[in-house]
Motif scaffolding. Structure first.
Motif, PDB file in Angstrom:
ATOM      1  N   PHE A 114       1.054  -1.534   0.016  1.00 45.33           N
ATOM      2  CA  PHE A 114      -0.276  -0.056   0.193  1.00 45.33           C
ATOM      3  C   PHE A 114       0.853   1.182   0.385  1.00 45.33           C
ATOM      4  O   PHE A 114       0.546   1.857  -0.181  1.00 45.33           O
ATOM      5  N   GLY A 115       2.567   1.255   0.288  1.00 43.88           N
ATOM      6  CA  GLY A 115       2.810   2.092   0.851  1.00 43.88           C
ATOM      7  C   GLY A 115       3.047   2.585  -0.394  1.00 43.88           C
ATOM      8  O   GLY A 115       3.358   4.019  -1.133  1.00 43.88           O
ATOM      9  N   TYR A 116       3.707   2.079  -1.497  1.00 41.00           N
ATOM     10  CA  TYR A 116       4.131   1.942  -2.657  1.00 41.00           C
ATOM     11  C   TYR A 116       2.400   2.906  -3.676  1.00 41.00           C
ATOM     12  O   TYR A 116       3.173   3.728  -5.026  1.00 41.00           O
ATOM     13  N   ALA A 117       1.782   2.594  -3.367  1.00 46.98           N
ATOM     14  CA  ALA A 117       0.886   2.291  -4.588  1.00 46.98           C
ATOM     15  C   ALA A 117       0.578   4.591  -3.392  1.00 46.98           C
ATOM     16  O   ALA A 117       0.104   5.081  -4.046  1.00 46.98           O
ATOM     17  N   TRP A 118       0.323   4.228  -2.259  1.00 45.44           N
ATOM     18  CA  TRP A 118       0.283   5.471  -1.394  1.00 45.44           C
ATOM     19  C   TRP A 118       1.118   6.401  -2.810  1.00 45.44           C
ATOM     20  O   TRP A 118       0.817   7.981  -3.416  1.00 45.44           O
ATOM     21  N   LEU A 119       2.363   6.197  -2.685  1.00 43.60           N
ATOM     22  CA  LEU A 119       3.844   7.481  -2.523  1.00 43.60           C
ATOM     23  C   LEU A 119       3.074   7.488  -4.713  1.00 43.60           C
ATOM     24  O   LEU A 119       3.654   8.473  -4.853  1.00 43.60           O
ATOM     25  N   GLY A 120       3.091   6.557  -5.534  1.00 43.37           N
ATOM     26  CA  GLY A 120       2.374   6.678  -6.328  1.00 43.37           C
ATOM     27  C   GLY A 120       1.503   7.403  -6.704  1.00 43.37           C
ATOM     28  O   GLY A 120       1.820   8.560  -8.204  1.00 43.37           O
ATOM     29  N   MET A 121      -0.058   7.405  -6.070  1.00 42.48           N
ATOM     30  CA  MET A 121      -1.198   8.560  -6.157  1.00 42.48           C
ATOM     31  C   MET A 121      -0.722   9.490  -6.225  1.00 42.48           C
ATOM     32  O   MET A 121      -0.567  10.637  -7.230  1.00 42.48           O
ATOM     33  N   TRP A 122      -0.016  10.441  -5.000  1.00 43.09           N
ATOM     34  CA  TRP A 122       0.602  11.607  -4.373  1.00 43.09           C
ATOM     35  C   TRP A 122       1.837  11.857  -5.189  1.00 43.09           C
ATOM     36  O   TRP A 122       1.872  13.142  -5.547  1.00 43.09           O
ATOM     37  N   SER A 123       2.285  11.265  -5.802  1.00 42.39           N
ATOM     38  CA  SER A 123       3.599  11.709  -7.239  1.00 42.39           C
ATOM     39  C   SER A 123       2.633  12.872  -7.892  1.00 42.39           C
ATOM     40  O   SER A 123       3.558  13.166  -8.686  1.00 42.39           O
ATOM     41  N   CYS A 124       2.118  11.213  -8.684  1.00 41.26           N
ATOM     42  CA  CYS A 124       1.798  12.163  -9.873  1.00 41.26           C
ATOM     43  C   CYS A 124       0.725  13.535  -9.440  1.00 41.26           C
ATOM     44  O   CYS A 124       0.624  13.962 -10.295  1.00 41.26           O
ATOM     45  N   PHE A 125      -0.393  13.064  -8.062  1.00 42.39           N
ATOM     46  CA  PHE A 125      -0.672  14.729  -7.757  1.00 42.39           C
ATOM     47  C   PHE A 125       0.230  15.899  -7.944  1.00 42.39           C
ATOM     48  O   PHE A 125      -0.618  16.926  -8.148  1.00 42.39           O
ATOM     49  N   ALA A 126       1.438  15.387  -7.762  1.00 46.92           N
ATOM     50  CA  ALA A 126       2.261  16.896  -7.336  1.00 46.92           C
ATOM     51  C   ALA A 126       3.214  17.012  -8.754  1.00 46.92           C
ATOM     52  O   ALA A 126       3.102  18.373  -8.998  1.00 46.92           O
ATOM     53  N   TRP A 206       5.395  12.595 -12.889  1.00 44.12           N
ATOM     54  CA  TRP A 206       4.252  10.896 -13.015  1.00 44.12           C
ATOM     55  C   TRP A 206       5.188   9.905 -13.369  1.00 44.12           C
ATOM     56  O   TRP A 206       4.560   8.705 -13.288  1.00 44.12           O
ATOM     57  N   SER A 207       6.164   9.984 -14.279  1.00 45.06           N
ATOM     58  CA  SER A 207       7.115   8.438 -14.351  1.00 45.06           C
ATOM     59  C   SER A 207       7.317   7.430 -12.985  1.00 45.06           C
ATOM     60  O   SER A 207       7.547   6.841 -12.731  1.00 45.06           O
ATOM     61  N   TYR A 208       7.534   8.926 -12.122  1.00 48.69           N
ATOM     62  CA  TYR A 208       8.318   8.491 -10.506  1.00 48.69           C
ATOM     63  C   TYR A 208       6.578   7.480  -9.996  1.00 48.69           C
ATOM     64  O   TYR A 208       6.744   6.938  -9.368  1.00 48.69           O
ATOM     65  N   GLY A 209       5.589   8.200 -10.154  1.00 46.27           N
ATOM     66  CA  GLY A 209       4.448   7.186  -9.527  1.00 46.27           C
ATOM     67  C   GLY A 209       3.921   6.871 -10.880  1.00 46.27           C
ATOM     68  O   GLY A 209       3.870   5.006  -9.428  1.00 46.27           O
ATOM     69  N   ILE A 210       4.199   6.027 -11.884  1.00 48.43           N
ATOM     70  CA  ILE A 210       4.142   4.930 -12.301  1.00 48.43           C
ATOM     71  C   ILE A 210       4.703   4.071 -12.045  1.00 48.43           C
ATOM     72  O   ILE A 210       4.684   2.379 -11.748  1.00 48.43           O
TER      73      ILE A 210
END
Length: 503
Positions: A114-126, A206-210
């Protein structure tokens, strides 16, 4: 946390062996708790260790191209730019203890994925904040992005602890985990600069989030299912203590990082600080009385407090150094973000060398000596960087400072973790890594706020002097670390002698 899980596993093995009626049955091997094929084990180590790389990459991806990102949100004062970094480090440090407890309750694999998924979501929002053109939205996204690594790192350590018993293999795995920190920063800075200079900076996020989303899927597939289950006996979640510690640490941090912008004479700045300290005091009061405390205050003795102070001043000085050294290279020497990333590339090699040396020294010298050397490395690297002239060849001082600093990073973290583990009761062994992680990241954020105040209000004549004033503070903090580290080493040797770890 990982130590606590190992002890639970050892007790489980003892119970199973006691119930076994066959005296001829072979003893359970102590090395691998979870059986895996060689390829799956390699992938397991990679997916867990790369969480440390991703944590530092998120720091570098906003720091190196900070002067390209900032104009998107208008004319931002220098004091507000530090929030790009401080907001992220604030939540990484604040939520680590809570996420470790969540792993104990819900299962470490679940929280880790879940931590990876959360990190990806908020990286995309950033990245999407470029469309809003509001700096506050970007800062909030960065802060929520920091919760992802807070969920990842303690649970990665716990997963390692459940798979590997103490020994050489476990030492190697943890050395790999620590060595990826400098590499992560350089990789994050490189790709952040690459997208910012050649295309558009949101693509870095975005690439980091993916990538984070892909790692979340791999974590679910690769990490053994047995690691999804929480321990048979797990503590209750301390809601009151969690709320108080988060509120207190956030408010104190906000006060220190807003002081350069508004001044300490502004009511909302010092009132925020006062309210933050009230929450921290109430947190201590709660932890002394609650049944399952988030942080057992009574278990923290003077040695633990001393070591945490060392980690705080050492890593606080590092946070100032990395922010203002990059600012020096970009604003004084007019290097591009990609050039800065290339100049930091030697830190990757230095990080791996430092990790290997640390593993050797931890088994051949006292741990307090390793801690002292880490403080010396911090102070030396910062001093070399602070006094570099405006125009000078890269190899003279910049290169030297960059290759020294990873030794402070990769020596202090494992040394502090070992010392805390040795000086805390057996029932609270899991707190060692969580406390060190918390102090490391929170001290970076606080130190940046104090350095911003020094930069803005200390007498100076131009940007070069402002930069050096902030770095003088870093020298002072790291110098204090050297003094405290030397006193701690002498006291330890006088009390215990030249004691080294078994190997």
């Amino acid at each position: 946390m990982h130590q606590h899980l190992l002890e639970s596993y050892d007790r489980l093995l003892t119970e199973c062996n006691d119930d076994d009626e066959s005296p001829a049955s072979p003893p359970t091997p102590p090395a691998n708790v979870i059986e895996m094929s060689r390829m799956r084990e390699i992938l397991f180590i990679g997916i867990c260790a790369v969480s440390h790389l991703m944590t530092q990459a998120a720091l570098g991806q906003a720091l190196a191209p900070i002067d390209i990102i900032a104009p998107t949100f208008g004319n931002i004062p220098p004091g507000e730019k530090s929030w790009f970094i401080a907001g992220y480090s604030l939540t990484v440090g604040t939520f680590i203890m809570i996420s470790g407890r969540l792993g104990d309750i819900l299962g470490h694999k679940r929280v880790f994925a879940f931590g990876y998924a959360w990190l990806g979501m908020w990286s995309c929002f950033a990245g999407f904040s470029a469309y809003t053109r509001h700096q506050i939205f970007f800062d909030v996204c960065r802060a929520f992005q920091g919760i992802g690594p807070a969920l990842l790192m303690p649970n990665a350590l716990a997963l390692f602890g459940r798979v590997y018993a103490p020994g050489i293999k476990k030492n190697i795995v943890f050395s790999i985990f620590g060595a990826l920190a400098p590499a992560g920063f350089v990789i994050g800075a490189t790709f952040g600069s690459l997208f910012a200079q050649l295309t558009w900076w949101p693509w870095a996020f975005w690439s980091y989030g993916i990538t984070a989303f892909v790692l979340s899927v791999f974590a679910l597939l690769i990490i053994p299912k047995a690691l999804s289950d929480p321990p048979a006996i797990h503590p209750k979640f301390d809601w009151t203590g969690s709320f108080c510690v988060v509120a207190g640490l956030v408010l104190i941090n906000v006060a220190f990082n807003n002081a350069p912008l508004y001044g300490w004479h502004t009511p909302h700045v010092y009132f925020t600080l006062i309210i933050g300290f009230i929450f921290v005091v109430f947190f201590v009061w709660v932890e002394l009385r609650v049944e399952s405390p988030l942080l057992p205050i009574r278990a923290i003795n003077s040695t633990v407090g001393y070591v945490l102070a060392l980690v705080g001043v050492g890593w606080g000085s590092f946070g100032i150094w990395v922010f203002y050294n990059i600012s020096f290279l970009q604003h004084i020497r007019h290097a591009t973000p990609l050039q800065v990333s290339a100049q930091y590339a030697p830190a990757v090699v230095a990080g791996f060398i430092a990790a290997g040396m640390t593993g050797f020294m931890l088994t051949h010298t006292p741990v307090s000596f390793v801690m002292l050397l880490s403080m010396i490395a911090f102070c030396t690297g910062i001093s070399v960087s602070t006094f570099q002239p405006a125009q000078q060849i890269y190899w003279a001082q910049t290169f030297v400072g960059i290759i020294i600093m990873p030794f402070g990073m990769d020596m202090s973290f494992p040394a502090a973790t070992v010392i805390l583990s040795n000086h805390m009761p057996r029932e609270h062994q899991g707190l060692a890594a969580s406390l060190v992680n918390t102090v490391v990241n929170y001290s970076i954020s606080i130190a940046l706020g104090i350095a911003g105040t020094v930069e803005v209000y200390a007498p100076s004549n131009g940007e070069l002097e402002q930069n050096r004033n902030a770095l003088y503070l870093a020298i002072g903090l790291s110098g204090l670390g050297v003094i405290l580290g030397f006193v701690f080493f002498i006291k330890t040797v006088m009390r215990e002698g030249w004691v080294i770890m078994d190997h």
